[in-house]
Design a protein around this motif. Structure first.
Motif, PDB file in Angstrom:
ATOM      1  N   SER A   1       0.826  -1.211   0.000  1.00  0.00           N
ATOM      2  CA  SER A   1       0.000   0.000   0.000  1.00  0.00           C
ATOM      3  C   SER A   1       0.860   1.261   0.000  1.00  0.00           C
ATOM      4  CB  SER A   1      -0.911   0.006   1.238  1.00  0.00           C
ATOM      5  OG  SER A   1      -1.430   1.293   1.487  1.00  0.00           O
ATOM      6  N   ALA A   2       0.600   2.158  -0.935  1.00  0.00           N
ATOM      7  CA  ALA A   2       1.343   3.420  -0.990  1.00  0.00           C
ATOM      8  C   ALA A   2       1.139   4.228   0.288  1.00  0.00           C
ATOM      9  CB  ALA A   2       0.890   4.231  -2.208  1.00  0.00           C
ATOM     10  N   LYS A   3      -0.081   4.248   0.789  1.00  0.00           N
ATOM     11  CA  LYS A   3      -0.384   5.017   1.995  1.00  0.00           C
ATOM     12  C   LYS A   3       0.376   4.485   3.196  1.00  0.00           C
ATOM     13  CE  LYS A   3      -4.229   6.418   5.004  1.00  0.00           C
ATOM     14  NZ  LYS A   3      -5.702   6.339   5.224  1.00  0.00           N
ATOM     15  N   VAL A   4       0.405   3.170   3.339  1.00  0.00           N
ATOM     16  CA  VAL A   4       1.096   2.582   4.487  1.00  0.00           C
ATOM     17  C   VAL A   4       2.601   2.798   4.383  1.00  0.00           C
ATOM     18  CG1 VAL A   4       1.560   0.471   5.781  1.00  0.00           C
ATOM     19  CG2 VAL A   4      -0.727   0.885   4.867  1.00  0.00           C
ATOM     20  N   ARG A   5       3.145   2.627   3.204  1.00  0.00           N
ATOM     21  CA  ARG A   5       4.592   2.866   3.041  1.00  0.00           C
ATOM     22  C   ARG A   5       4.947   4.279   3.473  1.00  0.00           C
ATOM     23  NH1 ARG A   5       3.692   0.136  -1.872  1.00  0.00           N
ATOM     24  NH2 ARG A   5       3.686   2.088  -3.049  1.00  0.00           N
TER      25      ARG A   5
END
Length: 309
Positions: free
Chosen positions: A142-146
């Motif tokens: 996930s881009a958001k989690v990264r």
């Protein structure tokens, strides 16, 4: 994963955490007797960091540079990550760490428990985006989690080593520039993949496929069995095979780290139906040195599969 393996893993976690307390006590005794158990990181002034899985460890390295020393626990792609049983040595590595980075969402509960038993500042990737136990735990896709996890790691470093606060801020900015490039690639690729129906043996890359705006068309019965870590029924398997043969599925995603006789049947059906296959693992393969390069390569794989007519 069976109920028995759940119980087995729970016992392994309990035993390993108990060993951590024992080893911590030994460390105190050695200190009292003048013996030193300090690590190379401690003696060099570096922040000692422990990461449960290598993909988050790579992020921790990128954000810490020469000021940190990172130890990864899980690094092999031939191990079933959900069934991993930590050794006492694995858990003991958390005992001297100043920062611990774990995945969370019940992906690596042994690591979370080990870190909570120490004074290390704990960064839990899933929690940075409100993802909890029971949700899809493969959050590094996930881009958001990264992005959120990177910021949490930087904050942990600045707390542990305020004298290098500006260094960590600079490394964070550099890391985000690379993540921004990856997200631009994802956005460009999504123009080709948006709405594309795909199916998967396991929802490992669900977050990445979602960022690519793809549609998860994995047959419901099989998907539920996989999510519940139970065996799909013969009817579920046949439904999956028939769906692939019908030509509705335009891409097939296969987690090679969880290969078994059932996934072999599904993969065989995908090959017979000439459905493009994206093969991936849960742990970062050894040919990649950081998470962002790995994700970028996977986006290229998705783009190539989507281009197959």
């Amino acid at each position: 994963m069976s109920i028995m393996s759940n119980a087995k893993r729970a016992l392994a976690i309990a035993a390993a955490v108990a060993t951590l307390f024992s080893m911590a006590a030994c460390g105190s005794s050695n200190a009292a007797s003048g013996k030193s158990d300090s690590s190379g990181a401690a003696s060099s002034g570096k922040i000692e960091v422990v990461a449960s899985i290598n993909q988050w460890g790579s992020v921790a390295e990128d954000l810490g540079g020469s000021n940190v020393e990172v130890t990864n626990i899980m690094t092999k792609t031939n191990v079933e990550a959900h069934d991993y049983e930590p050794t006492s040595q694995d858990v003991a590595k958390f005992g001297t760490a100043k920062v611990a980075v774990v995945n969370g969402a019940d992906y690596d509960p042994w690591a979370t428990k080990a870190a909570q038993s120490t004074k290390a500042t704990l960064v839990t990737a899933a929690e940075t985006a409100g993802i909890k136990e029971g949700d899809n735990p493969h959050v590094w896709f996930s881009a958001k989690v990264r992005s959120n996890t990177a910021d949490a790691i930087t904050a942990a470093y600045q707390k542990a080593d305020p004298s290098h606060k500006d260094d960590y801020a600079k490394l964070n900015k550099e890391w985000h520039a690379k993540e921004d490039q990856l997200e631009s690639k994802i956005k460009e690729t999504s123009a080709k993949t948006e709405g594309l129906p795909y199916a998967a043996t396991e929802s490992v890359a669900w977050y990445l496929a979602d960022d690519l705006k793809m549609t998860d068309a994995t047959p419901k019965g099989y998907a539920q069995a996989s999510a519940n870590e139970s065996e799909p029924t013969p009817a579920d398997i046949k439904d999956f095979q028939d769906t692939l043969k019908a030509g509705f599925i335009k891409m097939f995603v296969f987690n090679s780290q969880e290969a078994n006789s059932t996934t072999d049947q599904i993969t065989g059906a995908a090959k017979d139906a000439n459905v493009p296959i994206v093969e991936l693992a849960e742990q970062m393969p050894k040919q990649y040195t950081n998470l962002l390069d790995w994700m970028s390569a996977l986006v290229d794989q998705f783009a190539a599969a989507a281009a197959v007519k």
